[in-house]
Design a protein around this motif. Structure first.
Motif, short mmCIF file in Angstrom:
data_model
loop_
_atom_site.label_atom_id
_atom_site.label_comp_id
_atom_site.label_asym_id
_atom_site.label_seq_id
_atom_site.Cartn_x
_atom_site.Cartn_y
_atom_site.Cartn_z
N LEU A 156 0.81 -1.21 0.00
CA LEU A 156 0.00 0.00 0.00
C LEU A 156 0.85 1.26 0.00
CD1 LEU A 156 -2.78 -0.90 2.60
CD2 LEU A 156 -2.87 -1.12 0.11
N ALA A 157 2.03 1.19 0.57
CA ALA A 157 2.89 2.37 0.65
C ALA A 157 4.34 1.92 0.79
CB ALA A 157 2.49 3.25 1.83
N ARG A 158 5.24 2.76 0.30
CA ARG A 158 6.67 2.49 0.44
C ARG A 158 7.43 3.80 0.54
NH1 ARG A 158 8.01 -0.44 -5.22
NH2 ARG A 158 5.95 -1.31 -4.82
N ASP A 159 8.46 3.82 1.32
CA ASP A 159 9.37 4.96 1.40
C ASP A 159 10.76 4.37 1.56
OD1 ASP A 159 10.43 7.49 1.59
OD2 ASP A 159 9.99 7.72 3.72
N LEU A 160 11.41 4.15 0.44
CA LEU A 160 12.67 3.42 0.39
C LEU A 160 13.77 4.27 -0.25
CD1 LEU A 160 11.17 0.05 -0.91
CD2 LEU A 160 12.02 0.46 1.42
N LEU A 161 15.02 3.91 0.05
CA LEU A 161 16.21 4.56 -0.49
C LEU A 161 16.33 5.99 0.07
CD1 LEU A 161 16.04 3.07 -4.09
CD2 LEU A 161 17.41 2.29 -2.15
N ASP A 162 16.79 6.96 -0.70
CA ASP A 162 17.13 8.28 -0.20
C ASP A 162 18.43 8.16 0.61
OD1 ASP A 162 17.05 10.98 0.41
OD2 ASP A 162 14.95 10.98 0.96
N VAL A 163 18.82 9.22 1.31
CA VAL A 163 20.08 9.20 2.05
C VAL A 163 19.89 9.37 3.55
CG1 VAL A 163 21.43 10.03 0.10
CG2 VAL A 163 20.42 11.68 1.70
N TYR A 164 18.65 9.45 4.02
CA TYR A 164 18.42 9.74 5.43
C TYR A 164 17.87 8.52 6.19
CZ TYR A 164 18.75 14.57 3.86
OH TYR A 164 19.18 15.75 3.31
N PRO A 165 18.35 8.32 7.41
CA PRO A 165 17.70 7.33 8.29
C PRO A 165 16.26 7.76 8.56
CG PRO A 165 19.83 8.01 9.18
CD PRO A 165 19.51 8.95 8.06
N ARG A 166 15.46 6.81 9.02
CA ARG A 166 14.04 7.09 9.27
C ARG A 166 13.63 6.54 10.63
NH1 ARG A 166 14.82 5.71 3.94
NH2 ARG A 166 13.54 6.70 2.34
N LYS A 167 12.72 7.25 11.27
CA LYS A 167 12.04 6.72 12.44
C LYS A 167 10.61 6.41 12.01
CE LYS A 167 11.24 7.37 17.35
NZ LYS A 167 11.50 8.21 18.55
N VAL A 168 10.16 5.18 12.31
CA VAL A 168 8.87 4.69 11.82
C VAL A 168 7.97 4.34 12.99
CG1 VAL A 168 7.72 2.87 10.48
CG2 VAL A 168 9.94 3.77 9.73
N TYR A 169 6.74 4.85 12.95
CA TYR A 169 5.71 4.52 13.93
C TYR A 169 4.56 3.84 13.18
CZ TYR A 169 7.33 7.28 17.99
OH TYR A 169 8.02 7.75 19.07
N PHE A 170 4.28 2.59 13.52
CA PHE A 170 3.21 1.82 12.87
C PHE A 170 2.07 1.65 13.88
CE2 PHE A 170 2.01 -2.76 11.48
CZ PHE A 170 0.92 -2.30 10.76
N PHE A 171 0.92 2.24 13.58
CA PHE A 171 -0.26 2.19 14.45
C PHE A 171 -1.11 0.99 14.04
CE2 PHE A 171 1.38 6.40 14.52
CZ PHE A 171 1.15 6.88 15.80
N THR A 172 -1.14 -0.02 14.88
CA THR A 172 -1.72 -1.30 14.48
C THR A 172 -3.23 -1.26 14.32
OG1 THR A 172 -1.85 -2.03 16.78
CG2 THR A 172 0.16 -2.56 15.56
N ARG A 173 -3.93 -0.40 15.05
CA ARG A 173 -5.39 -0.39 14.97
C ARG A 173 -5.86 0.12 13.61
NH1 ARG A 173 -9.60 3.06 15.57
NH2 ARG A 173 -8.24 4.78 16.16
N THR A 174 -5.21 1.16 13.09
CA THR A 174 -5.65 1.78 11.85
C THR A 174 -4.78 1.41 10.65
OG1 THR A 174 -4.26 3.73 12.22
CG2 THR A 174 -6.51 3.76 13.15
N GLY A 175 -3.55 0.95 10.89
CA GLY A 175 -2.61 0.70 9.81
C GLY A 175 -1.84 1.94 9.39
N LEU A 176 -2.11 3.09 10.03
CA LEU A 176 -1.39 4.31 9.72
C LEU A 176 0.08 4.17 10.08
CD1 LEU A 176 -1.57 7.43 8.99
CD2 LEU A 176 -1.75 7.80 11.46
N VAL A 177 0.95 4.72 9.24
CA VAL A 177 2.38 4.76 9.53
C VAL A 177 2.85 6.21 9.45
CG1 VAL A 177 4.69 4.02 8.83
CG2 VAL A 177 2.76 2.43 8.63
N ARG A 178 3.58 6.63 10.48
CA ARG A 178 4.19 7.95 10.50
C ARG A 178 5.70 7.76 10.35
NH1 ARG A 178 0.93 11.95 13.50
NH2 ARG A 178 2.88 12.98 14.09
N VAL A 179 6.30 8.50 9.43
CA VAL A 179 7.72 8.37 9.16
C VAL A 179 8.39 9.74 9.27
CG1 VAL A 179 9.48 7.75 7.46
CG2 VAL A 179 7.38 6.40 7.63
N LYS A 180 9.45 9.80 10.07
CA LYS A 180 10.25 11.02 10.17
C LYS A 180 11.64 10.73 9.65
CE LYS A 180 12.10 14.48 13.37
NZ LYS A 180 11.58 15.64 12.63
N LYS A 181 12.09 11.49 8.67
CA LYS A 181 13.46 11.36 8.18
C LYS A 181 14.39 12.14 9.09
CE LYS A 181 12.29 10.30 3.41
NZ LYS A 181 12.44 10.66 1.99
#
Length: 204
Positions: A146-171
């Motif tokens: 459904l979604a992808r955020d791959l490659l680039d040059v920055y590390p990421r912090k990922v929050y996966f909310f299991t009830r809704t499936g929402l993902v928040r990503v901070k580079k």
């Protein structure tokens, strides 16, 4: 489903209360996974590693795995570190989702990470290998991405909310990326403290 049926990889990740989101959360480190039916957050930080967030939207059974290398070859002696390899990590996560009640044909995925901050010792970009692997694996297994955020040059912090499936990503653009490949696991605890208050991308 209650917490007793969650299936974490050994060692058991710590559950903590996130005051910002007011939910229980679990930190997933390299070589770990977590499967749950609870309303909670699965959190990880990625350099060249990849995480897969996989969920059955009808049952709500959700899980995340975090792996460092695409595949384990037959002559590799690090058998006890198999969860660091994508082929084993993905297979284990999917099997545990199904064992906990998810339906395979309903699984949906979101994938993140694989930054190309530095090259591997062999001169190839490890992030590119990880990115290619996870996309190919999910295509082969016929799991919708459904979604992808791959490659680039920055590390990421990922929050996966299991009830809704929402993902928040901070580079994480202000970090020194030179240690990501060879010391990634060692500084994950420091990265986990990164502020999520701004520059966040949402993957709904």
């Amino acid at each position: 489903m209650n917490a007793s049926t969650d299936r974490p990889h050994t060692p058991v990740p710590d559950i903590y209360f996130d005051p910002y989101f007011e939910l229980d959360a679990v930190k997933i480190l390299p070589g770990e996974y977590y499967v749950t039916g609870r309303d909670m957050i699965l959190v990880t930080v990625l350099g060249s590693c990849v995480c897969a967030c996989i969920r059955d939207p009808l049952t709500g059974i959700s899980g995340m795995c975090h792996f460092m290398l695409p595949e384990q070859h037959r002559d590799d002696s690090l058998i006890n570190r198999a969860m660091c390899y994508g082929n084993h990590a993905m297979e284990t996560l999917i099997n545990q989702l199904i064992e906990n009640g998810a339906q395979r044909e309903q699984l949906q995925a979101k994938v993140f990470g694989a930054c190309n901050a530095i090259a591997s010792p062999g001169g190839h970009k490890m992030g590119e290998h990880n990115s290619q692997f996870v996309v190919s694996y999910l295509e082969k297994e016929r799991i919708t991405v459904l979604a992808r955020d791959l490659l680039d040059v920055y590390p990421r912090k990922v929050y996966f909310f299991t009830r809704t499936g929402l993902v928040r990503v901070k580079k994480l653009k202000k970090l020194n990326n030179t240690t990501i490949l060879d010391r990634e696991a060692d500084y994950y605890n420091r990265l986990m403290e990164a502020d999520m208050s701004d520059d966040v991308e949402l993957f709904s």
